[in-house]
Design a protein around this motif. Sequence first.
Motif, short mmCIF file in Angstrom:
data_model
loop_
_atom_site.label_atom_id
_atom_site.label_comp_id
_atom_site.label_asym_id
_atom_site.label_seq_id
_atom_site.Cartn_x
_atom_site.Cartn_y
_atom_site.Cartn_z
N PRO A 16 0.82 -1.20 0.00
CA PRO A 16 0.00 0.00 0.00
C PRO A 16 0.86 1.25 0.00
O PRO A 16 1.91 1.31 0.62
CB PRO A 16 -0.80 -0.13 1.30
N CYS A 17 0.42 2.25 -0.71
CA CYS A 17 1.12 3.54 -0.70
C CYS A 17 0.62 4.31 0.50
O CYS A 17 -0.55 4.65 0.58
CB CYS A 17 0.84 4.29 -2.00
N LEU A 18 1.50 4.61 1.43
CA LEU A 18 1.08 5.18 2.71
C LEU A 18 1.30 6.68 2.81
O LEU A 18 0.61 7.37 3.51
CB LEU A 18 1.84 4.48 3.85
N SER A 19 2.30 7.18 2.14
CA SER A 19 2.57 8.61 2.21
C SER A 19 3.06 9.08 0.86
O SER A 19 3.42 8.31 -0.01
CB SER A 19 3.63 8.91 3.28
N GLY A 20 3.08 10.39 0.67
CA GLY A 20 3.50 10.93 -0.60
C GLY A 20 2.50 10.62 -1.71
O GLY A 20 2.81 10.69 -2.88
N GLN A 21 1.25 10.31 -1.35
CA GLN A 21 0.26 9.90 -2.32
C GLN A 21 -0.55 11.07 -2.85
O GLN A 21 -1.12 10.98 -3.93
CB GLN A 21 -0.68 8.88 -1.68
N ARG A 22 -0.56 12.17 -2.12
CA ARG A 22 -1.46 13.25 -2.50
C ARG A 22 -1.15 13.81 -3.88
O ARG A 22 -2.02 14.10 -4.67
CB ARG A 22 -1.39 14.37 -1.45
N GLY A 23 0.17 13.95 -4.19
CA GLY A 23 0.53 14.45 -5.50
C GLY A 23 0.08 13.51 -6.59
O GLY A 23 -0.42 13.93 -7.64
N ALA A 24 0.25 12.22 -6.35
CA ALA A 24 -0.19 11.23 -7.34
C ALA A 24 -1.70 11.25 -7.49
O ALA A 24 -2.23 11.07 -8.58
CB ALA A 24 0.29 9.84 -6.91
N ASP A 25 -2.42 11.47 -6.38
CA ASP A 25 -3.87 11.54 -6.44
C ASP A 25 -4.32 12.67 -7.35
O ASP A 25 -5.20 12.52 -8.18
CB ASP A 25 -4.46 11.75 -5.04
N GLN A 278 4.02 17.17 15.22
CA GLN A 278 2.64 16.92 14.83
C GLN A 278 2.51 16.78 13.32
O GLN A 278 1.73 15.95 12.83
CB GLN A 278 1.75 18.05 15.32
N GLN A 279 3.30 17.55 12.57
CA GLN A 279 3.26 17.43 11.12
C GLN A 279 3.81 16.08 10.66
O GLN A 279 3.28 15.48 9.72
CB GLN A 279 4.07 18.57 10.48
N ILE A 280 4.86 15.61 11.33
CA ILE A 280 5.41 14.29 11.01
C ILE A 280 4.36 13.21 11.25
O ILE A 280 4.22 12.27 10.46
CB ILE A 280 6.68 14.02 11.85
N ILE A 281 3.61 13.36 12.34
CA ILE A 281 2.53 12.41 12.63
C ILE A 281 1.46 12.48 11.55
O ILE A 281 0.97 11.46 11.06
CB ILE A 281 1.93 12.68 14.02
N LEU A 282 1.10 13.70 11.14
CA LEU A 282 0.10 13.87 10.09
C LEU A 282 0.58 13.28 8.76
O LEU A 282 -0.23 12.79 7.97
CB LEU A 282 -0.22 15.35 9.90
N ASP A 283 1.88 13.32 8.54
CA ASP A 283 2.44 12.76 7.30
C ASP A 283 2.57 11.25 7.36
O ASP A 283 3.14 10.63 6.46
CB ASP A 283 3.81 13.39 7.02
N GLN A 284 2.08 10.65 8.42
CA GLN A 284 1.97 9.20 8.57
C GLN A 284 3.32 8.50 8.71
O GLN A 284 3.65 7.59 7.96
CB GLN A 284 1.19 8.60 7.40
N CYS A 285 4.09 8.93 9.70
CA CYS A 285 5.26 8.18 10.14
C CYS A 285 4.78 7.25 11.25
O CYS A 285 4.12 7.69 12.20
CB CYS A 285 6.35 9.11 10.65
N TYR A 286 5.12 5.96 11.14
CA TYR A 286 4.59 4.97 12.09
C TYR A 286 5.65 4.43 13.04
O TYR A 286 5.39 3.45 13.73
CB TYR A 286 3.96 3.81 11.32
N ASN A 287 6.82 5.09 13.12
CA ASN A 287 7.91 4.57 13.95
C ASN A 287 8.62 5.73 14.64
O ASN A 287 9.07 6.68 13.98
CB ASN A 287 8.90 3.81 13.07
N PHE A 288 8.72 5.65 15.98
CA PHE A 288 9.31 6.73 16.76
C PHE A 288 10.31 6.17 17.77
O PHE A 288 10.06 5.13 18.40
CB PHE A 288 8.23 7.52 17.49
N VAL A 289 11.44 6.87 17.89
CA VAL A 289 12.46 6.52 18.87
C VAL A 289 12.60 7.72 19.80
O VAL A 289 13.00 8.81 19.38
CB VAL A 289 13.81 6.22 18.19
N CYS A 290 12.22 7.54 21.08
CA CYS A 290 12.25 8.64 22.04
C CYS A 290 13.51 8.55 22.89
O CYS A 290 13.73 7.56 23.59
CB CYS A 290 11.01 8.60 22.93
#
Length: 401
Positions: A16-25, A278-290
Amino acid sequence: MEAAPPGSSRPAEPGPCLSGQRGADHAASASLQSAAGTEPGRHPLAVAAVLPAGGCGERMGVPTPKQFCPILERPLISYTLQALERVCWIKDIVVAVTGENMEVMKSIIQKYQHKRISLVEAGVTRHRSIFNGLKALAEDQINSKLSKPEVVIIHDAVRPFVKEDVLLKVVTAAKEHGCSDYDLEFGTECLQLALKYCCTKVKLVEGSPDLWKVTYKRDLYAAESIIKERISQEICVVMDTKEDNKHIGHLLEEVLKSELNHVKVTSEALCHAGRHLQQIILDQCYNFVCVNVMTSDFQETQKLLSMLEESNLCILYPVVVVSVHFLDFKLVPPSQKMENLMKIREFAKEVKERNILLYGLLISYPQDDQKLQESLRQGAIIIASLIKERNSGLIGQLLIA
């Protein structure tokens, strides 16, 4: 219209294409309007999709119909719906499901916040299920939220990796081409249904390598592996604004980039505003290292978890959070900090309910630069494994690099 799978039954590099899809759409939408001959003042081509989902999955060999089998604890059909929902020019999606599974399907739509979905009862055969879906689209009822389309895409509920460009080719072919009896000899029953019941012409369109169907139990494992790979392509290293934390956080970021050269690694400060994060979260990053330096509390990690819980990011895919703690074992014996660090079990159990997988990682922070680099490298390997595997059995565990 239905795309025919190519000769190869398995993908070279699907998913599945998860991010960067809006331009293609937007590009695909423009292409669709062009293909449909849309001009200023004229309406765009009306497109709908019908998903026959009434099968019992006999070949799968499991009691649950395959369209409802879980992948990363989420039903397979939800991934297929997501793939179609990403295509903004598909106005309506009709799912044909058996009466006994109607409530299950409704709960899936609600839980995963699917939009533009309508349900009809499936028939005793796949033909009849498709017919019921077409009939729902063709009827002009006062209280119906469906609008009569000009093109209908018939898509299997268990083909989750369909991409927009394939759908666009199908719609374009439906608009521009007719067909002959020769075409039908090499098509599928969906082509014949469209010709018989919709009184329209059809054409066979070759699909892409990732247009494969989940048929057997092994296919579920293959699909899970693909999805895990796709959602593991970006890691965000989160740190607070203290200089020591930023320094070690950037060191860890560089080592991750070096060890995982195929993964996008970024860093962000966990400030009070948190706008960039918050923008990174909106851009659908699913992995975080705190990153936590010389501390065994989870204050920074809890801030990040709160932000993730407030977002809708966790609805569709499990989000991985690795709480990394750097301690100088010569200055601070691990036994003094272990009691606090073991609180991660409580946090992990709580956030798992919201589809967040929390892991702990303890990394030695020696003064020697060479030893520090080796500790960072070992930590990076563990982080990469946790993100790729997404093993729910390891949540709440404190691993040591």
